[in-house]
Design a protein around this motif. Structure first.
Motif, short mmCIF file in Angstrom:
data_model
loop_
_atom_site.label_atom_id
_atom_site.label_comp_id
_atom_site.label_asym_id
_atom_site.label_seq_id
_atom_site.Cartn_x
_atom_site.Cartn_y
_atom_site.Cartn_z
N UNK A 56 0.82 -1.21 0.00
CA UNK A 56 0.00 0.00 0.00
C UNK A 56 0.85 1.26 0.00
N UNK A 57 1.98 1.20 0.69
CA UNK A 57 2.85 2.39 0.74
C UNK A 57 3.34 2.76 -0.65
N UNK A 58 3.64 1.74 -1.47
CA UNK A 58 4.13 2.01 -2.83
C UNK A 58 3.01 2.52 -3.73
N UNK A 59 1.78 2.16 -3.43
CA UNK A 59 0.65 2.63 -4.23
C UNK A 59 0.25 4.05 -3.87
N UNK A 60 0.76 4.56 -2.77
CA UNK A 60 0.49 5.93 -2.38
C UNK A 60 -0.71 6.07 -1.46
N UNK A 61 -1.01 7.30 -1.09
CA UNK A 61 -2.13 7.58 -0.19
C UNK A 61 -3.46 7.41 -0.92
N UNK A 62 -4.50 7.19 -0.15
CA UNK A 62 -5.85 7.09 -0.72
C UNK A 62 -6.28 8.48 -1.21
N UNK A 63 -6.76 8.54 -2.45
CA UNK A 63 -7.22 9.82 -3.01
C UNK A 63 -8.72 9.82 -3.28
#
Length: 330
Positions: A176-183
């Motif tokens: 999840x960290x590599x996919x970035x924050x929830x937008x």
């Protein structure tokens, strides 16, 4: 004169005098402990009394719980959550739990949460709780709730036909960290018959606007410099839930789902929630009315009765006297 919780709720609904004086009280709770709004200071040891009351009213909880919810599983979830409600008034705890039971939701932090706001226990239906009630309506085939992260691949074209209008392709091999924050958070449903509902998409800004406008607890905490509300501690879950709540307004809504929205609104506004929860007796009467309606529609479709067979008219036989009289006349 002692009145039952059902009597007090009915008085509150009708706007009678008892509504002002008694609707905040749980059944047979001593006056000094009966403040559902949470103004009384309660010691942690009072949870033993609350559990004793729960045992005392176990039959009432069993009547409130739908048939598919096991009472043992419900009380097991209650015991797990009670330590977090140590400083809540017994009256507010009882009413929050009874409200939860009437919707057939477990307070397991997945379907529903019983949270503490000051010394008040509040029932909070979560995203999965709303989804469960959508399934119970028998009009929804499946519900999908998800979140889009910063580096996920997705496209949204509202004017395109479903399901080409919305596509989300997350790379689940990445952490999840590599996919970035929830937008973005989204929710949609497939209905019985194959149609798909509108896709509800909420940005973080949308969720914050919902929080600021509707959550009295959040506004009070912000004014007092606190950060202990559910919007503070479980923002993503509340964001997802907000998307599901909006989805509930664009799919066929059952009476139970409408009531859940009202109860959730009452909790956000700091109002007594159980007044909006479905009453087991009302649910029974509604079921009987629906059964009568189905029977009435079936009677209208009954086949037309076959007309009775026409009997052949036989000529009247003459008597012996009549035949003798005819011979003499001839």
């Amino acid at each position: 004169m002692t009145t039952t919780l059902k009597d007090r709720i009915r008085a509150a609904r009708s706007g009678g005098p008892a509504a002002v004086e008694q609707h905040d009280q749980a059944p047979d709770v001593p006056a000094e402990l009966a403040d559902v709004k949470g103004h009384e200071q309660v010691e942690p040891a009072m949870n033993e009394t609350v559990m004793a009351w729960l045992k005392r009213y176990e039959k009432d909880f069993e009547e409130a719980l739908p048939a598919h919810i096991d009472s043992a599983a419900f009380f097991a979830a209650v015991r797990a959550v009670l330590p977090k409600l140590a400083h809540c008034t017994p009256a507010s705890t009882l009413q929050a739990l009874l409200t939860c039971a009437r919707f057939g939701l477990l307070p397991d932090e997945k379907h529903a949460v019983i949270k503490r706001e000051g010394t008040t226990a509040v029932f909070v239906p979560m995203a999965q709780g709303f989804v469960d009630l959508m399934y119970r309506s028998a009009a929804v085939d499946s519900v999908h709730v998800g979140e889009i992260r910063e580096h996920d691949e997705y496209s949204y074209e509202p004017t395109a036909p479903a399901p080409q209008d919305f596509v989300h392709r997350p790379d689940l091999r990445k952490p999840k960290e590599a996919r970035g924050d929830v937008v973005l958070c989204y929710a949609f449903a497939w209905l019985k018959g194959g149609a798909r509902s509108q896709v509800i998409i909420l940005s973080r800004e949308d969720a914050e606007e919902i929080r600021d406008e509707y959550s009295q607890a959040y506004r009070e905490a912000k004014a007092e410099g606190r950060a202990d509300t559910f919007w503070h501690t479980h923002f993503l879950q509340m964001w997802r839930k907000s998307a599901v709540r909006r989805l509930a307004k664009v799919v066929p809504m059952s009476a139970e789902l409408v009531a859940l929205v009202k109860v959730d609104d009452a909790g956000e506004a700091g109002q007594v929630q159980i007044l909006h929860a479905p009453d087991p007796e009302d649910a029974r009467l509604l079921a009987e009315a629906e059964a009568a309606s189905v029977a009435a529609e079936a009677s209208q479709d009954a086949p037309t009765p076959t007309p009775p067979r026409r009997q052949r008219k036989q000529p009247r036989r003459t008597t012996r006297r009549e035949r003798r009289g005819r011979k003499q006349a001839a």
